[in-house]
Motif scaffolding. Sequence first.
Motif, PDB file in Angstrom:
ATOM      1  N   GLY A 160      34.791  68.756  31.865  1.00  0.00           N
ATOM      2  CA  GLY A 160      34.285  68.087  30.560  1.00  0.00           C
ATOM      3  C   GLY A 160      35.183  67.027  30.025  1.00  0.00           C
ATOM      4  O   GLY A 160      35.249  66.841  28.954  1.00  0.00           O
ATOM      5  N   GLU A 161      35.940  66.251  30.918  1.00  0.00           N
ATOM      6  CA  GLU A 161      36.847  65.537  30.464  1.00  0.00           C
ATOM      7  C   GLU A 161      36.701  63.925  30.967  1.00  0.00           C
ATOM      8  O   GLU A 161      37.187  62.839  30.940  1.00  0.00           O
ATOM      9  CB  GLU A 161      38.204  65.597  31.059  1.00  0.00           C
ATOM     10  CG  GLU A 161      38.810  66.979  30.461  1.00  0.00           C
ATOM     11  CD  GLU A 161      40.008  67.479  31.187  1.00  0.00           C
ATOM     12  OE1 GLU A 161      40.509  66.607  32.124  1.00  0.00           O
ATOM     13  OE2 GLU A 161      40.695  68.396  30.660  1.00  0.00           O
ATOM     14  N   HIS A 162      35.332  63.823  31.440  1.00  0.00           N
ATOM     15  CA  HIS A 162      34.967  62.313  32.119  1.00  0.00           C
ATOM     16  C   HIS A 162      34.804  61.440  31.018  1.00  0.00           C
ATOM     17  O   HIS A 162      34.459  61.399  29.799  1.00  0.00           O
ATOM     18  CB  HIS A 162      33.727  62.562  32.635  1.00  0.00           C
ATOM     19  CG  HIS A 162      33.039  61.167  33.377  1.00  0.00           C
ATOM     20  ND1 HIS A 162      33.774  60.463  34.032  1.00  0.00           N
ATOM     21  CD2 HIS A 162      31.999  60.260  33.002  1.00  0.00           C
ATOM     22  CE1 HIS A 162      33.223  59.409  34.370  1.00  0.00           C
ATOM     23  NE2 HIS A 162      31.977  59.472  33.651  1.00  0.00           N
ATOM     24  N   VAL A 163      35.349  60.337  31.280  1.00  0.00           N
ATOM     25  CA  VAL A 163      35.463  59.101  30.366  1.00  0.00           C
ATOM     26  C   VAL A 163      34.766  57.875  31.004  1.00  0.00           C
ATOM     27  O   VAL A 163      35.195  57.531  32.092  1.00  0.00           O
ATOM     28  CB  VAL A 163      36.771  58.626  29.961  1.00  0.00           C
ATOM     29  CG1 VAL A 163      36.681  57.150  29.101  1.00  0.00           C
ATOM     30  CG2 VAL A 163      37.207  59.761  29.065  1.00  0.00           C
ATOM     31  N   ASP A 164      33.608  57.590  30.212  1.00  0.00           N
ATOM     32  CA  ASP A 164      32.932  56.319  31.097  1.00  0.00           C
ATOM     33  C   ASP A 164      33.487  55.051  30.527  1.00  0.00           C
ATOM     34  O   ASP A 164      33.735  54.700  29.406  1.00  0.00           O
ATOM     35  CB  ASP A 164      31.481  56.194  30.464  1.00  0.00           C
ATOM     36  CG  ASP A 164      30.549  55.081  31.135  1.00  0.00           C
ATOM     37  OD1 ASP A 164      30.995  54.254  31.922  1.00  0.00           O
ATOM     38  OD2 ASP A 164      29.381  55.118  30.806  1.00  0.00           O
ATOM     39  N   PRO A 165      34.049  54.311  31.585  1.00  0.00           N
ATOM     40  CA  PRO A 165      34.803  52.985  31.293  1.00  0.00           C
ATOM     41  C   PRO A 165      34.036  52.129  30.325  1.00  0.00           C
ATOM     42  O   PRO A 165      34.533  51.374  29.648  1.00  0.00           O
ATOM     43  CB  PRO A 165      35.193  52.512  32.630  1.00  0.00           C
ATOM     44  CG  PRO A 165      35.105  53.780  33.681  1.00  0.00           C
ATOM     45  CD  PRO A 165      34.020  54.480  33.141  1.00  0.00           C
ATOM     46  N   SER A 166      32.709  52.004  30.534  1.00  0.00           N
ATOM     47  CA  SER A 166      31.998  51.167  29.778  1.00  0.00           C
ATOM     48  C   SER A 166      32.122  51.286  28.308  1.00  0.00           C
ATOM     49  O   SER A 166      31.855  50.551  27.267  1.00  0.00           O
ATOM     50  CB  SER A 166      30.514  51.050  30.235  1.00  0.00           C
ATOM     51  OG  SER A 166      29.736  52.399  30.100  1.00  0.00           O
ATOM     52  N   THR A 167      32.247  52.747  27.845  1.00  0.00           N
ATOM     53  CA  THR A 167      32.184  52.776  26.478  1.00  0.00           C
ATOM     54  C   THR A 167      33.447  52.421  25.906  1.00  0.00           C
ATOM     55  O   THR A 167      33.882  52.373  24.488  1.00  0.00           O
ATOM     56  CB  THR A 167      32.004  54.179  26.127  1.00  0.00           C
ATOM     57  OG1 THR A 167      33.223  55.233  26.810  1.00  0.00           O
ATOM     58  CG2 THR A 167      30.706  55.026  26.808  1.00  0.00           C
ATOM     59  N   ALA A 168      34.656  52.227  26.598  1.00  0.00           N
ATOM     60  CA  ALA A 168      35.840  51.569  26.293  1.00  0.00           C
ATOM     61  C   ALA A 168      35.901  50.206  25.593  1.00  0.00           C
ATOM     62  O   ALA A 168      36.780  49.533  25.280  1.00  0.00           O
ATOM     63  CB  ALA A 168      36.897  51.796  27.337  1.00  0.00           C
ATOM     64  N   ARG A 169      34.717  49.393  25.947  1.00  0.00           N
ATOM     65  CA  ARG A 169      34.728  48.017  25.772  1.00  0.00           C
ATOM     66  C   ARG A 169      34.280  48.016  24.019  1.00  0.00           C
ATOM     67  O   ARG A 169      34.576  46.626  23.390  1.00  0.00           O
ATOM     68  CB  ARG A 169      33.461  47.515  26.257  1.00  0.00           C
ATOM     69  CG  ARG A 169      33.634  47.592  27.791  1.00  0.00           C
ATOM     70  CD  ARG A 169      32.336  46.890  28.505  1.00  0.00           C
ATOM     71  NE  ARG A 169      32.485  47.099  29.859  1.00  0.00           N
ATOM     72  CZ  ARG A 169      31.389  47.311  30.639  1.00  0.00           C
ATOM     73  NH1 ARG A 169      30.166  47.234  30.243  1.00  0.00           N
ATOM     74  NH2 ARG A 169      31.567  47.412  31.925  1.00  0.00           N
ATOM     75  N   ILE A 170      34.239  48.818  23.183  1.00  0.00           N
ATOM     76  CA  ILE A 170      34.049  48.803  21.900  1.00  0.00           C
ATOM     77  C   ILE A 170      35.459  48.040  21.440  1.00  0.00           C
ATOM     78  O   ILE A 170      36.549  48.660  21.704  1.00  0.00           O
ATOM     79  CB  ILE A 170      33.796  50.030  21.288  1.00  0.00           C
ATOM     80  CG1 ILE A 170      33.107  50.027  19.760  1.00  0.00           C
ATOM     81  CG2 ILE A 170      34.861  51.150  21.374  1.00  0.00           C
ATOM     82  CD1 ILE A 170      32.704  51.054  19.373  1.00  0.00           C
ATOM     83  N   THR A 171      35.257  47.474  20.120  1.00  0.00           N
ATOM     84  CA  THR A 171      36.608  46.722  19.646  1.00  0.00           C
ATOM     85  C   THR A 171      37.194  47.694  18.609  1.00  0.00           C
ATOM     86  O   THR A 171      36.738  48.622  18.230  1.00  0.00           O
ATOM     87  CB  THR A 171      36.192  45.329  19.063  1.00  0.00           C
ATOM     88  OG1 THR A 171      35.200  45.675  17.986  1.00  0.00           O
ATOM     89  CG2 THR A 171      35.584  44.503  20.074  1.00  0.00           C
ATOM     90  N   VAL A 172      38.450  47.346  18.559  1.00  0.00           N
ATOM     91  CA  VAL A 172      39.182  48.275  17.538  1.00  0.00           C
ATOM     92  C   VAL A 172      38.689  48.105  16.060  1.00  0.00           C
ATOM     93  O   VAL A 172      38.563  48.883  15.264  1.00  0.00           O
ATOM     94  CB  VAL A 172      40.773  47.830  17.494  1.00  0.00           C
ATOM     95  CG1 VAL A 172      41.357  48.369  16.133  1.00  0.00           C
ATOM     96  CG2 VAL A 172      41.460  48.358  18.661  1.00  0.00           C
ATOM     97  N   GLU A 173      38.095  46.547  15.807  1.00  0.00           N
ATOM     98  CA  GLU A 173      37.537  46.355  14.485  1.00  0.00           C
ATOM     99  C   GLU A 173      36.584  47.298  14.236  1.00  0.00           C
ATOM    100  O   GLU A 173      36.274  47.770  13.192  1.00  0.00           O
ATOM    101  CB  GLU A 173      37.360  44.971  14.391  1.00  0.00           C
ATOM    102  CG  GLU A 173      36.540  44.547  12.974  1.00  0.00           C
ATOM    103  CD  GLU A 173      36.889  43.051  12.781  1.00  0.00           C
ATOM    104  OE1 GLU A 173      36.599  42.702  11.509  1.00  0.00           O
ATOM    105  OE2 GLU A 173      37.305  42.300  13.648  1.00  0.00           O
ATOM    106  N   ARG A 174      35.537  47.398  15.323  1.00  0.00           N
ATOM    107  CA  ARG A 174      34.235  48.038  14.903  1.00  0.00           C
ATOM    108  C   ARG A 174      34.615  49.526  14.650  1.00  0.00           C
ATOM    109  O   ARG A 174      34.277  50.261  13.624  1.00  0.00           O
ATOM    110  CB  ARG A 174      33.254  47.964  16.116  1.00  0.00           C
ATOM    111  CG  ARG A 174      32.093  48.855  16.047  1.00  0.00           C
ATOM    112  CD  ARG A 174      31.125  48.666  17.208  1.00  0.00           C
ATOM    113  NE  ARG A 174      29.979  49.452  16.959  1.00  0.00           N
ATOM    114  CZ  ARG A 174      29.135  49.619  18.009  1.00  0.00           C
ATOM    115  NH1 ARG A 174      29.084  48.755  19.016  1.00  0.00           N
ATOM    116  NH2 ARG A 174      28.077  50.586  17.848  1.00  0.00           N
ATOM    117  N   LEU A 175      35.431  50.300  15.483  1.00  0.00           N
ATOM    118  CA  LEU A 175      35.859  51.536  15.103  1.00  0.00           C
ATOM    119  C   LEU A 175      36.582  51.732  13.857  1.00  0.00           C
ATOM    120  O   LEU A 175      36.539  52.819  13.066  1.00  0.00           O
ATOM    121  CB  LEU A 175      36.769  52.115  16.528  1.00  0.00           C
ATOM    122  CG  LEU A 175      36.030  52.648  17.590  1.00  0.00           C
ATOM    123  CD1 LEU A 175      37.088  53.092  18.526  1.00  0.00           C
ATOM    124  CD2 LEU A 175      35.033  53.635  17.223  1.00  0.00           C
TER     125      LEU A 175
END
Length: 389
Positions: A53-68
């Motif tokens: 249950g630890e899978h991370v999709d690399p495509s979701t890491a493209r979000i910027t720090v500003e948005r988060l």
Amino acid sequence: MGSVHAYATAAGERRYRIAFRRPDNTQTSERGFRTKKDAELRLAEVEVAKARGEHVDPSTARITVERLGVEWLASRENVLKPSAYSSLASTWDKHVRPKWGDRSIGSIRHSEVGAWMGELAAHETRKATDGVPAKLASATTIRRAHGLLAAILDVAVHDRRISRNVARGVALPAKSRAMTRRYLSHAQVQLLADEARHPTLVMFLAYTGLRWGEATALRVRHIDALRRRVSVEENAVLVSHEIHVGTPKTHRSRSVPFPAFLSLPIAQLAEGKSRDALLFGDGREHVRLPASRNGWFTAAVKAAQAIDVDMPRITPHDLRHTAASLAVSSGANVKAVQRMLGHASAAMTLDVYADLFDDDLDAVATALDEAKRAAVVVNPLSRERDRLA
């Protein structure tokens, strides 16, 4: 299970890609592996992460720090007190967003965050602010900026956008404990009050230990004249030129005693006011914290210094420290001081005012010495009684 496939790049080089299903059962792939073994190892990591249950999709890491970051700050606005939120928002605007705002969260490296800490330390002005030592102010600023970035990345970890928080484990500057606290004597408190525009407020702060916002938020109904107690239920804080009234710093109300000599001045302040009127000031507007450079409190300190050369340069908050000092010197124990100041625990009081309890150590040594001497006298007498018997 996923699969490994070979392909040729535009330059004719042989590469490998892996194809697998995400936890939501949608198909995806990763490419660019130079050897089949590298591709197989990555595929194995993916399958193990999915199973745990630890899978991370690399495509979701493209979000910027500003948005988060904007989303995270919005989530804190209704949770934090206005003063705390204002501090966070200022740190975001001054330090975090300019440095990291346009970066994707997956592109940030641990070493980069460490280098940023060094940059902040190098560029801090280290000038004292409101009586706080420069090194302490600098360390606080750096740690707050780091904490904000780390909190945003923590959210990304929980959302499975990144596998770990690269901001954690970075070396941070230590907060200096070498803070010189300024304590006034009884005579100096009286002298300062005599020179001040609000003499009763000065005396009240110095003999109750209330924070400025707690004292200026007191209403007539909070005063129990018979028991000589005030009920601390509100806190008035100036944020961006506007007074915000909320609960005390600890979110808990408390009852604080005041000495008998303040009974008459407090009664005079309450005279003619309604129960909901503010005790200090005109009853309608909160007394604002005076300007540090040319406010009435600074003027009173300068006038007192002209009379008493030993009068230290202090801020209104130093009157809270003075209250702790006067209470301890009068014989109050650490638990009583803790309750008066509204600290979360006696340990916190000892941590902040350890220097005030040095005399208690001397008292312990003296008491042990007296007990030992008494024991030495009693023993021979006991043996003499036993022999005669």
